[in-house]
Design an enzyme around this catalytic site. Structure first.
Site: not given
Ligand code: BES
Ligand code: ZN
Ligand code: ZN
Length: 502
Positions: A277, A352
């Site tokens: 990230k 997921r």
């Molecule tokens: N934990 C994150 C989602 C999230 C984002 C929670 C902001 C709380 C606040 C999750 O694991 C994630 O990183 N999701 C990605 C998915 C993508 C790579 C398809 C996302 O939402 O960007």
């Molecule tokens: Zn994630």
């Protein structure tokens, strides 16, 4: 987190509260309950109401006792229009009022309940809402500070009209305490960072909860999970030195005709893994365990309140998502315990992956009548719905009705999202049964469609809480940081669902 919550009634002239909180709606009139007191107080209350305009919701105007005996102060609280005050607004107002009294070093408050009633709400619902708002709104997280927040509101009380039998309201009081302390437990743990809230800590917490609430618990370690073939869960944990824990808590009343499973995502820190990230706000991913905590706190509530006729199982896969030489890489193929192969195209879509094994485990081990997963799953859901509500996905009518009713009661908003089948095309993989991500649009929907593949025919709901799990600022009964979204909603959901499903 020790509260003293008390119900009182009787003559206000003989009462002795440090602060009695009384509503002041727009065009305020002195509540009939206060007329006698006002006579004794030489009319200061009526004249205060006439001259002081309380414009903002939750704003206070405090009138000290002019005669020196009895109630010390009356705190009028701004309420806005009475025909617009629903229970959620009341909860917020109670939160604001309680928190500002707490900051003025008031440790004990009492609400005069009857004048707060609007529409045709029942007195116990209004009383419960005031208590919830006050207890949740006066939270502060100072565990790791040398300088503690010394303003503690430890006593919250209700003053009820004479015709109410206080004994009848005791179950409401027990329910309120279980729900609010479980919510605050969720806040505390979600605010606690990754180094101090590891999967091992969560397993310990689960055992403590089970002990306190009389539930059975088992914690599967890495070896157990390997033996069960949970390749998807373990793929997420591979990059971390913290051992993963797969937590299962079981509430099994002697007689029960149905079973429900909850599966909560507990990523104790989500760096994104190899699909790292960006640095900005990455620290907030300490709270990527919000779904798992909501499930643990729901099990705590269930253990305390012992609902009838329904077996409830809480499943919490817990691990870290970090990059490392051993970490799962984009393109890797992993296999769930049910034998489905997943091409991991993005290691940041890890929630997921752990839920896939969690859902398959729940379905095969317990054959439940419903299975619900709860997760801070996608940024896409926050883009769609903002931070005030979660999104839910289900094809099941009973589940949808139950969650709508539950949200109405708890005030935790949620919005139905589509399980739009054509988007499932996006999850096709060139070399495995499914990919773990879809295309750039509708990401929260493809995430839901991904999860659906792991529940077979079991009635199922997915709840994405990535929006409401966190508050950027304090307002009403929400305090800055983790909100503790979930346990109140899920407990209400259980009772609604269990009452309608045969
Ligand atoms: N934990 C994150 C989602 C999230 C984002 C929670 C902001 C709380 C606040 C999750 O694991 C994630 O990183 N999701 C990605 C998915 C993508 C790579 C398809 C996302 O939402 O960007
Ligand atoms: Zn994630
Ligand atoms: Zn995540």
């Amino acid at each position: 987190m020790k509260f003293n919550v008390k119900l009182n009634s009787g003559n206000l002239l003989q009462a002795n509260y440090p602060v009695l909180v009384v509503p002041a709606f727009e065009d305020p009139a002195l509540p009939p309950d206060l007329r006698e007191l006002d006579k004794l107080w030489k009319g200061v209350l009526a004249s205060a109401l006439k001259s002081e305009v309380l414009t903002a919701d939750g704003e206070l105007y405090i009138v000290p006792n002019p005669i020196g005996k009895g109630i010390h102060r009356i705190a009028f609280v701004g309420m806005g229009k009475s025909d617009q005050c629903d229970l959620e607004k009341l909860r917020n107002i109670a939160g604001t009022a309680a928190n500002s009294l707490r900051k003025r070093d008031v440790g004990r408050i009492c609400f005069l309940v009857e004048p707060f009633i609007t529409f045709d709400y029942k007195i116990e619902n209004v009383g419960q809402t005031l208590l919830e708002g006050a207890l949740l709104g006066s939270y502060s997280f100072d565990q790791f500070k040398a300088e503690k927040d010394t303003h503690v509101l430890s006593n919250v009380e209700l003053h009820l009209p004479k015709h109410i039998n206080i004994k009848d309201l005791m179950p409401m009081l027990d329910e309120t305490l279980a729900l609010t302390t479980s919510t605050l437990m969720t806040r505390d743990w979600c605010n606690t960072p990754g180094n101090l809230a590891t999967p091992t800590h969560l397993a310990r917490l689960a055992k403590d909860i089970a002990k306190e609430a009389g539930l059975s618990v088992k914690v599967l370690d890495e070896k157990d999970c390997e033996r069960l073939g949970m390749g998807s869960f373990l793929a997420v944990s591979r990059g971390s030195d913290e051992p993963p824990k797969f937590i299962v808590i079981d509430y099994k009343p002697k007689r029960h005709s149905k079973t429900i499973c909850f599966v909560g995502k507990a990523i104790t820190f989500d760096s994104g893994g190899i699909s790292l990230k960006p640095g900005k706000d990455m620290h907030l991913m300490k709270a990527d365990k919000g779904g798992g905590l909501a499930v643990l706190a729901t099990m705590r509530t269930v253990g305390m309140l012992q609902p009838d006729n329904v077996r409830i199982i809480g499943i919490v896969p817990a691990c870290e998502n970090l990059p490392d030489g051993r970490a799962t890489k984009p393109g890797d193929i992993v296999t769930t315990m049910g034998g489905k192969s997943i091409e991991v195209l993005n290691t940041d879509a890890e929630g997921r992956l752990i839920l896939a094994d969690g859902l398959e485990y729940g379905c095969s081990e317990y054959r439940p009548d419903a299975i619900i997963d709860v997760a801070t799953l996608t940024g896409s859901c926050v883009i769609a719905l903002g931070q005030d509500m979660s999104g839910y996905w289900t094809d099941d009518k009973n589940i949808a009705e139950a969650i709508e009713k539950a949200a109405e009661i708890s005030g935790e908003r949620t919005w139905r999202m589509p399980l739009h089948k054509p988007y499932a095309e996006q999850l096709k993989s060139d070399c495995a049964d499914t990919a773990n991500i879809g295309g750039p649009w509708g990401g929260s929907i493809t995430a839901a469609l991904f999860l659906k593949q792991f529940v077979g025919d079991t009635p199922w709901m997915h709840l994405d809480i990535a929006g409401p799990f966190w508050a950027e600022k304090s307002s009403g009964y929400l305090t800055k940081g983790a909100t503790g979204y979930g346990p109140r909603l899920l407990y209400r959901f259980i009772t609604q669902w269990a009452a309608t499903v045969k």
